[in-house]
Design a protein around this motif. Structure first.
Motif, mmCIF file in Angstrom:
data_model
loop_
_atom_site.group_PDB
_atom_site.id
_atom_site.type_symbol
_atom_site.label_atom_id
_atom_site.label_comp_id
_atom_site.label_asym_id
_atom_site.label_seq_id
_atom_site.Cartn_x
_atom_site.Cartn_y
_atom_site.Cartn_z
ATOM 1 N N ARG A 14 0.821 -1.209 0.000
ATOM 2 C CA ARG A 14 0.000 0.000 0.000
ATOM 3 C C ARG A 14 0.856 1.262 0.000
ATOM 4 N NH1 ARG A 14 -0.216 2.088 5.167
ATOM 5 N NH2 ARG A 14 0.648 0.761 6.808
ATOM 6 N N LEU A 15 2.150 1.149 0.318
ATOM 7 C CA LEU A 15 3.026 2.313 0.340
ATOM 8 C C LEU A 15 3.880 2.429 -0.913
ATOM 9 C CD1 LEU A 15 4.264 2.300 4.038
ATOM 10 C CD2 LEU A 15 2.371 3.587 3.032
ATOM 11 N N ARG A 16 3.759 1.469 -1.822
ATOM 12 C CA ARG A 16 4.528 1.543 -3.042
ATOM 13 C C ARG A 16 3.939 2.599 -3.965
ATOM 14 N NH1 ARG A 16 5.551 -4.832 -4.519
ATOM 15 N NH2 ARG A 16 6.723 -5.342 -2.636
ATOM 16 N N PRO A 17 4.786 3.254 -4.749
ATOM 17 C CA PRO A 17 4.268 4.289 -5.644
ATOM 18 C C PRO A 17 3.327 3.703 -6.685
ATOM 19 C CG PRO A 17 6.610 3.872 -6.019
ATOM 20 C CD PRO A 17 6.222 3.112 -4.795
ATOM 21 N N ARG A 18 2.241 4.414 -6.960
ATOM 22 C CA ARG A 18 1.267 3.967 -7.941
ATOM 23 C C ARG A 18 1.789 4.259 -9.340
ATOM 24 N NH1 ARG A 18 -3.717 2.967 -5.603
ATOM 25 N NH2 ARG A 18 -3.921 3.623 -3.450
ATOM 26 N N SER A 19 1.265 3.498 -10.322
ATOM 27 C CA SER A 19 1.727 3.645 -11.684
ATOM 28 C C SER A 19 1.117 4.862 -12.354
ATOM 29 C CB SER A 19 1.385 2.380 -12.485
ATOM 30 O OG SER A 19 -0.019 2.122 -12.442
ATOM 31 N N TRP A 20 -0.088 5.285 -11.957
ATOM 32 C CA TRP A 20 -0.739 6.429 -12.581
ATOM 33 C C TRP A 20 -0.586 7.654 -11.706
ATOM 34 C CZ3 TRP A 20 -5.967 5.654 -15.497
ATOM 35 C CH2 TRP A 20 -5.774 4.768 -16.559
ATOM 36 N N PRO A 21 -0.283 8.813 -12.301
ATOM 37 C CA PRO A 21 -0.272 10.049 -11.512
ATOM 38 C C PRO A 21 -1.673 10.402 -11.032
ATOM 39 C CG PRO A 21 0.933 10.330 -13.579
ATOM 40 C CD PRO A 21 0.211 9.021 -13.662
ATOM 41 N N VAL A 22 -1.737 11.250 -10.027
ATOM 42 C CA VAL A 22 -3.024 11.631 -9.453
ATOM 43 C C VAL A 22 -3.879 12.344 -10.483
ATOM 44 C CG1 VAL A 22 -4.141 13.032 -7.689
ATOM 45 C CG2 VAL A 22 -2.077 11.755 -7.130
ATOM 46 N N ARG A 23 -3.282 13.197 -11.311
ATOM 47 C CA ARG A 23 -4.078 13.942 -12.288
ATOM 48 C C ARG A 23 -4.734 13.009 -13.287
ATOM 49 N NH1 ARG A 23 1.199 15.382 -13.205
ATOM 50 N NH2 ARG A 23 0.826 17.421 -12.284
ATOM 51 N N TRP A 24 -4.028 11.939 -13.659
ATOM 52 C CA TRP A 24 -4.629 10.982 -14.582
ATOM 53 C C TRP A 24 -5.762 10.216 -13.922
ATOM 54 C CZ3 TRP A 24 -0.296 8.283 -17.896
ATOM 55 C CH2 TRP A 24 0.390 9.274 -18.613
ATOM 56 N N ARG A 25 -5.570 9.883 -12.656
ATOM 57 C CA ARG A 25 -6.638 9.169 -11.959
ATOM 58 C C ARG A 25 -7.867 10.056 -11.806
ATOM 59 N NH1 ARG A 25 -2.357 7.528 -8.555
ATOM 60 N NH2 ARG A 25 -3.189 8.661 -6.770
ATOM 61 N N LEU A 26 -7.650 11.353 -11.499
ATOM 62 C CA LEU A 26 -8.789 12.263 -11.398
ATOM 63 C C LEU A 26 -9.498 12.388 -12.740
ATOM 64 C CD1 LEU A 26 -7.304 15.111 -9.166
ATOM 65 C CD2 LEU A 26 -8.945 13.346 -8.503
ATOM 66 N N ALA A 27 -8.717 12.544 -13.814
ATOM 67 C CA ALA A 27 -9.318 12.640 -15.138
ATOM 68 C C ALA A 27 -10.042 11.356 -15.512
ATOM 69 C CB ALA A 27 -8.246 12.971 -16.176
#
Length: 511
Positions: A14-27
């Motif tokens: 759960r602490l590993r960096p996610r593959s998608w940036p936050v802006r992409w997830r929001l979009a």
């Protein structure tokens, strides 16, 4: 066995960096929600509009059948039913789109016009037959008596095409709306995340430089991002103040340790000298017990003197107090340290490899301590019978000093920590006489650093440990470099430390 450190713990998933940036997830979330809303809206609108189009079409078919039924009449004669009408029935029809059929009360076909083909059996109501929408109406005379049936049919091609165009238009609208929503969502997310990106870049610069004196950018709005910016700014100011206090405290501590260590050397030297005199005076058998006590006190004082010398050297290195450097022959320093270390390594064999005369700018006392600590470390961390090899040569403008052994070696993950302070081995191979302080290799690195050199721990060719120190040469071309003395052939063949007879020239030569 050398230093063993626990392996670094892996970050939880759960602490590993996610593959998608936050802006992409929001979009993406905005796009999915918009798509779902548009699909539901399109399906509802499409169904309502389709039913409305088909309902209007059915009403038109019923109305046309009803109107046509008022214009025709079936009259019965002895030979059968005869159709009577004012205008011709084909005047009401479109040949390629509609059709009309007239039947008597028995369902017998009388006459038809318009599009060819069957409209099915006559039955009152509205139904679909052979891609035609058919409405059947009853014919009656002036008295209201049923005289026959009229069928009116209209092709479904046009209404189906209209419905298909409607759904295509809805689909294109959903796609275009989703695309616009995704672009708008990405734009809004980028604008919303731009202050966060600025904060992240500033925080990364602080992390890379280790300088908390940097300032966060001024917030442009009094919102959550602005509050985060102010909080990070306050945190940096607190860290900067704490760092300044820590550096000041460390500076005072280094000054204190350096001064205290320096002041302790004089009384310790006096104590050791007095204990040596006392030890020399206690030679009679009846003074055996007192001589044992004096020997123990002398060993403890000598150990304390070495520890104070170590602390003084490290404290001066931390405080930036450089010792006086002069041109010296590192080969002479190496040979003297090897001769001094030979009695302390016990049953281990110290073998001299290639010891070439090299000249550097440095402190001969500190360099002597460097070599002595490397040899002491090799003797402390290897079992009896181990061969320790000492080499000195010039390479690429550096003087390279190597101490290798065929002992248990160093684990690869521990090599970067081996020069840290107070790092001590605790395995079965640590059999050197007297406990260690954990400062030996730290002093090696401190001396090498003060001479603009580097240290390295690796594996030797025999599978043991290899410690390599690189120090810059005083002159790279090596012109005028003197020799370091001649080894006796018998001693060189046995790999022992050389000793010099009075008739031989001294190995210590002026640089």
């Amino acid at each position: 066995m050398r230093l063993r450190l626990p392996k670094p713990r892996r970050l939880p998933d759960r602490l590993r960096p996610r593959s998608w940036p936050v802006r992409w997830r929001l979009a993406a979330v905005s796009t999915v929600l918009t798509l779902a809303i548009l699909v539901v809206f399109g399906v509802v609108v499409g169904k309502v509009a389709s039913e409305r189009i088909r309902g209007d079409f059915d009403n038109e078919v019923r109305s046309a059948a009803r109107t046509l039924a008022t214009e025709v009449q079936v009259v019965y004669t002895p030979v059968g039913g005869v159709l009577q009408r004012a205008p011709h029935i084909s005047d009401f029809l479109l040949p390629d789109d509609t059709a009309a059929r007239v039947f008597d009360v028995n369902g017998t076909y009388i006459e038809g016009a318009g599009r060819t083909g069957s409209l099915g059996k006559p039955k009152i109501g509205l139904f679909t037959h052979d891609e035609m929408r058919v409405a059947t109406d009853q014919l009656s005379d002036s008295s209201g008596t049923a005289t026959g049936y009229l069928q009116f049919g209209r092709s479904l091609e046009n209404v189906d095409a209209t419905v298909h165009r409607l759904w295509l238009l809805i689909g294109v609208g959903v796609f275009v709306g989703t695309l616009l929503a995704s672009l708008a969502g990405l734009t809004i997310a980028n604008r919303a995340m731009r202050p966060i990106s600025t904060l992240t870049a500033t925080a990364r610069q602080v992390a890379d430089t280790g300088d908390p004196s940097r300032h966060m950018p001024e917030p442009k709005a009094n919102d959550e991002v602005g509050e985060l910016t102010l909080t990070l700014e306050q945190m940096l100011r607190s860290l900067d103040a704490a760092r300044a206090e820590r550096e000041e405290a460390m500076h005072r501590q280094r000054e204190f340790v350096a001064d205290a260590s320096h002041e302790l050397r004089t009384p310790l030297t006096s104590v050791i000298a007095n204990l040596e005199l006392l030890q020399a005076s206690l030679q009679s058998p009846e003074q055996e017990e007192n001589r044992t006590i004096a020997d123990s006190a002398l060993r403890s004082s000598q150990r304390m003197s070495r520890l104070v010398a170590d602390l003084l050297l490290l404290a001066r290195s931390d405080a930036g107090r450089a010792s006086t450097h002069a041109r010296c022959d590192l080969a002479e320093v190496v040979l003297d340290a090897a001769a001094e270390a030979t009695p302390a390594i016990g049953d281990r064999q110290l073998r001299l490899g290639d010891v070439s005369p090299v000249h550097i700018e440095g402190s001969s006392d500190e360099l002597h301590r460097l070599v002595l600590n490397l040899l002491d470390n090799a003797g402390r961390h290897t079992p009896p019978g181990t061969t320790i090899e000492l080499r000195l040569y010039a390479e690429g403008g550096d003087a390279v000093l190597e101490v290798a052994d065929d002992g248990p070696g160093i684990q690869p993950e521990l090599r970067e920590h081996i020069f840290d302070r107070f790092v001590r081995g605790d395995g079965s191979a640590d059999v050197a006489i007297g406990p260690g302080t954990g400062l030996g290799l730290a002093i090696v690195r401190a001396v090498a650093t003060s001479h603009n050199g580097t240290t390295e721990a690796a594996a030797s060719k025999q599978g043991g440990a290899l410690f390599r120190v690189r120090l810059p040469l005083a002159d790279v071309d090596g012109a005028g470099v003197p020799g370091v003395g001649r080894l006796r052939s018998s001693e060189a063949s046995e790999g022992k430390i050389p000793t010099y007879s009075p008739a031989e020239p001294s190995p210590r030569r002026s640089a």
